[in-house]
Write an enzyme that holds these catalytic residues in place. Structure first.
Site, mmCIF file in Angstrom:
data_model
loop_
_atom_site.group_PDB
_atom_site.id
_atom_site.type_symbol
_atom_site.label_atom_id
_atom_site.label_comp_id
_atom_site.label_asym_id
_atom_site.label_seq_id
_atom_site.Cartn_x
_atom_site.Cartn_y
_atom_site.Cartn_z
ATOM 1 C CD GLU A 38 -2.773 0.951 2.613
ATOM 2 O OE1 GLU A 38 -3.896 1.471 2.614
ATOM 3 O OE2 GLU A 38 -2.304 0.341 3.603
ATOM 4 C CE LYS A 112 -7.219 0.436 4.279
ATOM 5 N NZ LYS A 112 -5.995 1.100 4.804
ATOM 6 C CB CYS A 149 -3.514 -2.326 5.007
ATOM 7 S SG CYS A 149 -2.476 -1.896 6.438
#
Length: 264
Positions: A38, A112, A149
């Site tokens: 990321e 995300k 993440c």
């Protein structure tokens, strides 16, 4: 399929980050896909304004994305890379993962959807969440899911990927250091692999405020690769035969009883 997990320390210079991407990829051999963390494109200074970050963020034809596409094509390798991406809601940006084919073409993109508003952080102040389920993408006969993440903490996302037929879950990350955070990361990674009997492949930022611990875990929860405390890439292989053998011995997905799991 050979997969490389790049443990990467982003800098404020996109040019330097792109050069590091090129160097890491140039050292690989026999690898079909390389995964970068990321925010690979940019280490955003803590005092950067939202407006400036938006200005620096990527878009499909940005110079940084064109550079990654060129490197992928030159080396004939698939690339998954996490970046800041401009949203349609100025000045917020997305944390996105671009999937680039070995021919240099943009194949897919994931934004995300679950933001890190916890433990004293509030990503939603400057990130806009995506509104799509985890990305599913086919790479050389293997089906891969993609999340980012903090989303590792939501087992529903990994289960969606498994039920969508994934061989592996790819997780570009920028996991912060902190009390027990490293242990949490390892626990979550192993759990997502074991409960879904699929590979979990993570690529994490290292240095700055990030923990590293880029790992590959197989369908039985066995860690098969782990990075050191330094930058670099570790390699793992996704073996469909291994998935089949584990699922024959541990048929968790077949034994589910979803009619019992309805929320009331």
């Amino acid at each position: 399929m050979g997969v490389a997990l790049a443990q990467f320390q982003s800098t404020p210079s996109k040019e330097e980050n792109l050069e590091k991407i090129s160097k890491i990829i140039s050292r690989l051999s026999g690898i079909s896909l390389v995964v970068f963390p990321e925010f690979t494109d940019l280490l955003a200074p803590s005092d950067i304004s939202r407006e400036r970050l938006y200005e620096l963020a990527e878009y499909d034809d940005s110079q940084f994305i064109r550079g990654v596409r060129r490197v992928a094509m030159e080396h004939g390798i698939w690339v998954a890379v996490g970046v800041y991406e401009r949203s349609d809601e100025f000045p917020r940006v997305h944390s996105s993962v671009y999937i680039i084919g070995a021919d240099g073409e943009l194949r897919a993109k994931y934004r995300k959807s679950h933001l890190f508003d916890a433990l004293g952080h509030k990503e939603s102040d400057w990130l806009k969440p995506g509104d799509e389920p985890p990305l599913m993408v086919d790479v050389e006969g293997f089906r891969l899911g993609v999340i980012v993440c903090y989303e590792m903490r939501f087992p529903e996302l990994a289960r969606y990927v498994a039920l969508s037929g994934a061989d592996a879950l790819i997780v570009p990350s920028a996991w912060y250091r902190g009390y027990n955070k490293e242990e949490q990361w390892l626990t979550l990674t192993k759990a997502r692999a074991l409960e879904n009997t699929m590979y979990v492949l993570t690529s994490n930022q290292i240095g700055n405020t990030f923990a590293g611990i880029s790992v590959a875990v197989d369908p039985a929860g066995v860690m098969v690769a782990r990075a050191t405390e330094e930058e670099g890439a570790v390699e793992a292989r996704v073996d469909q035969g291994r998935i089949s053998r584990v699922r024959a011995a541990l048929p968790l997905l077949e034994q589910r009883r979803p009619e019992l799991y309805q929320y009331k």
